[in-house]
Motif scaffolding. Structure first.
Motif, PDB file in Angstrom:
ATOM      1  N   ALA A  26      -8.382   5.224   1.195  1.00  0.00           N
ATOM      2  CA  ALA A  26      -7.480   4.175   0.722  1.00  0.00           C
ATOM      3  C   ALA A  26      -7.923   3.628  -0.629  1.00  0.00           C
ATOM      4  O   ALA A  26      -7.092   3.307  -1.487  1.00  0.00           O
TER       5      ALA A  26
ATOM      6  N   PRO B 235      -4.481   5.036  -9.215  1.00  0.00           N
ATOM      7  CA  PRO B 235      -5.417   5.314  -8.121  1.00  0.00           C
ATOM      8  C   PRO B 235      -6.651   6.059  -8.605  1.00  0.00           C
ATOM      9  O   PRO B 235      -6.560   7.011  -9.389  1.00  0.00           O
TER      10      PRO B 235
ATOM     11  N   MET C 290       0.808  -1.214   0.000  1.00  0.00           N
ATOM     12  CA  MET C 290       0.000   0.000   0.000  1.00  0.00           C
ATOM     13  C   MET C 290       0.845   1.270   0.000  1.00  0.00           C
ATOM     14  O   MET C 290       0.542   2.206  -0.737  1.00  0.00           O
TER      15      MET C 290
ATOM     16  N   THR D 153      -5.264   4.160  -4.010  1.00  0.00           N
ATOM     17  CA  THR D 153      -4.504   2.980  -4.438  1.00  0.00           C
ATOM     18  C   THR D 153      -5.099   2.406  -5.717  1.00  0.00           C
ATOM     19  O   THR D 153      -6.312   2.520  -5.962  1.00  0.00           O
TER      20      THR D 153
ATOM     21  N   ARG E  30       3.716   1.737  -1.345  1.00  0.00           N
ATOM     22  CA  ARG E  30       4.233   1.901  -2.697  1.00  0.00           C
ATOM     23  C   ARG E  30       3.164   2.472  -3.620  1.00  0.00           C
ATOM     24  O   ARG E  30       3.432   3.300  -4.491  1.00  0.00           O
ATOM     25  N   SER E  31       1.917   2.025  -3.433  1.00  0.00           N
ATOM     26  CA  SER E  31       0.830   2.510  -4.275  1.00  0.00           C
ATOM     27  C   SER E  31       0.580   4.000  -4.080  1.00  0.00           C
ATOM     28  O   SER E  31       0.164   4.702  -5.014  1.00  0.00           O
ATOM     29  N   LEU E  32       0.817   4.496  -2.860  1.00  0.00           N
ATOM     30  CA  LEU E  32       0.556   5.907  -2.589  1.00  0.00           C
ATOM     31  C   LEU E  32       1.446   6.820  -3.425  1.00  0.00           C
ATOM     32  O   LEU E  32       1.081   7.970  -3.686  1.00  0.00           O
TER      33      LEU E  32
ATOM     34  N   SER F 229      -7.223  -1.258  -4.062  1.00  0.00           N
ATOM     35  CA  SER F 229      -6.664  -2.392  -3.314  1.00  0.00           C
ATOM     36  C   SER F 229      -6.405  -2.074  -1.847  1.00  0.00           C
ATOM     37  O   SER F 229      -6.408  -2.974  -1.000  1.00  0.00           O
ATOM     38  N   GLY F 230      -6.165  -0.820  -1.524  1.00  0.00           N
ATOM     39  CA  GLY F 230      -5.896  -0.464  -0.135  1.00  0.00           C
ATOM     40  C   GLY F 230      -7.137  -0.403   0.736  1.00  0.00           C
ATOM     41  O   GLY F 230      -7.030  -0.418   1.964  1.00  0.00           O
TER      42      GLY F 230
ATOM     43  N   LEU G 210      -0.161   8.262  -6.515  1.00  0.00           N
ATOM     44  CA  LEU G 210      -1.263   9.197  -6.363  1.00  0.00           C
ATOM     45  C   LEU G 210      -1.021  10.539  -7.054  1.00  0.00           C
ATOM     46  O   LEU G 210      -1.917  11.038  -7.744  1.00  0.00           O
TER      47      LEU G 210
END
Length: 333
Positions: A83, A270, A1, A87, A3-5, A91-92, A8
């Motif tokens: 979240a 995201p 999570m 993401t 890493r996904s941010l 997914s978050g 953004l």
């Protein structure tokens, strides 16, 4: 999570750039003339949606959580929605929800069951709503070449619900089938138990069945809250178009939003950035023109995407921030 941010900022730039490029200065003029009162009303609808979802969560928990008041439940919902928006593919969201429910004394399997039950009510609502839109299209004799806009989502949702029902109904058969496949691969008993992930679904299945066996009036109320939430949230695009002085049937704005959000899942950014804007703009332009379409998409996305991020970020950091910081620190050590 974490890493996904990092994706953004890229998503935010793309989400804003596409409508501006398509609409140009005309879209900016449309934005300048948009009534402030209409925007406040739309933001107020989102606050109501958060409270409806919080009450739905509390009903599904059925007293199994410790000290989850309405205000705390709203915080959980806002952090989860943040979240989801921050993401890829949302997914978050499930991770955030399960983590926060665990802090309130809800076991992970039960939390997963509550999440799936919540998603089931959403899918049921969308299927029923699309069938209603299809009936409306038939009564109004809308062009048949647009029928795929309704027929395809109905088919996909129906297949998804049927597949989920079959998996829950025939779990024992799936367990035997997976065990047979693993035996043919000549894996030892220990490895078979390790690789037979589907066996771990047994406790989850029991928790889901227990959740779905709540008193009927509770389940009806949960579904009613689900309907209220989505009807309000999917009225935002209609109100944005109305505020720009244009007119489009609410039913079509509902379908456009569904297709746009589905297309956004293919962008792997995201909030579905890029896919949502392109799809919604392409479907709206023939109806209200490119300038109004671009302005409507920007307003709609501000209310249902940027606003979720702006208001949800402080709540997310307050509830989950320490966990994210620890994960980042582990990565750099």
């Amino acid at each position: 999570m974490p890493r996904s941010l990092w994706l953004l900022p890229v998503a935010l730039v793309i989400a804003a750039s596409i409508p501006l490029l398509l609409g140009g200065r005309g879209a900016l003029r449309e934005l300048g003339d948009f009534p402030t009162g209409q925007l406040v009303l739309m933001l107020g609808l989102i606050v109501v949606c958060w409270n409806l979802n919080a009450l739905r969560l509390r009903l599904l928990l059925a007293g199994r959580s410790e000290r989850l008041s309405q205000s705390r439940a709203v915080g959980v919902v806002m952090a989860t929605e943040f979240a989801i928006c921050a993401t890829p593919g949302g997914s978050g969201g499930p991770l955030t929800l399960l983590g926060l429910l665990t802090r309130h004394g809800v076991r992970p399997t039960r939390g997963s069951a509550i999440f799936i039950a919540d998603q089931l009510t959403d899918l049921t609502f969308f299927l029923a709503a699309l069938i209603g839109v299809a009936l409306y299209a038939v009564v109004e004799a809308i062009e048949l070449n647009l029928g795929w806009l309704i027929g395809l989502p109905i088919l996909l949702l129906g297949c998804g619900l049927l597949l989920l029902w079959l998996m829950l109904r025939h779990t024992s058969y799936l367990l035997r089938l997976s065990g047979g496949w693993l035996t043919r691969l000549r894996l030892g008993p220990t490895r078979r138990r390790r690789f037979a992930i589907i066996r771990r679904l047994l406790s989850f299945r029991r928790a889901l069945i227990e959740t779905l066996r709540l008193p009927r009036h509770i389940l009806v109320l949960v579904f009613a809250l689900c309907c209220g939430h989505w009807l309000l949230r999917y009225s935002v695009l209609y109100l944005a178009i109305d505020g720009l002085g244009e007119s489009v049937d609410w039913a079509w704005t509902f379908v456009i939003q569904m297709l746009a959000m589905a297309a956004g899942q293919l962008s792997f950014l995201p909030g579905g950035a890029g896919g949502v804007e392109l799809t919604s703009s392409a479907l709206l332009m023939p109806l209200i023109g490119k300038h109004s379409a671009a302005a409507a998409v920007l307003i709609w996305r501000f209310v249902t995407y940027y606003f979720y991020l702006l208001v949800g970020a402080p709540v997310f950091l307050a509830l989950v921030g320490r966990t994210v910081i620890r994960l980042l620190q582990r990565r750099h050590t």
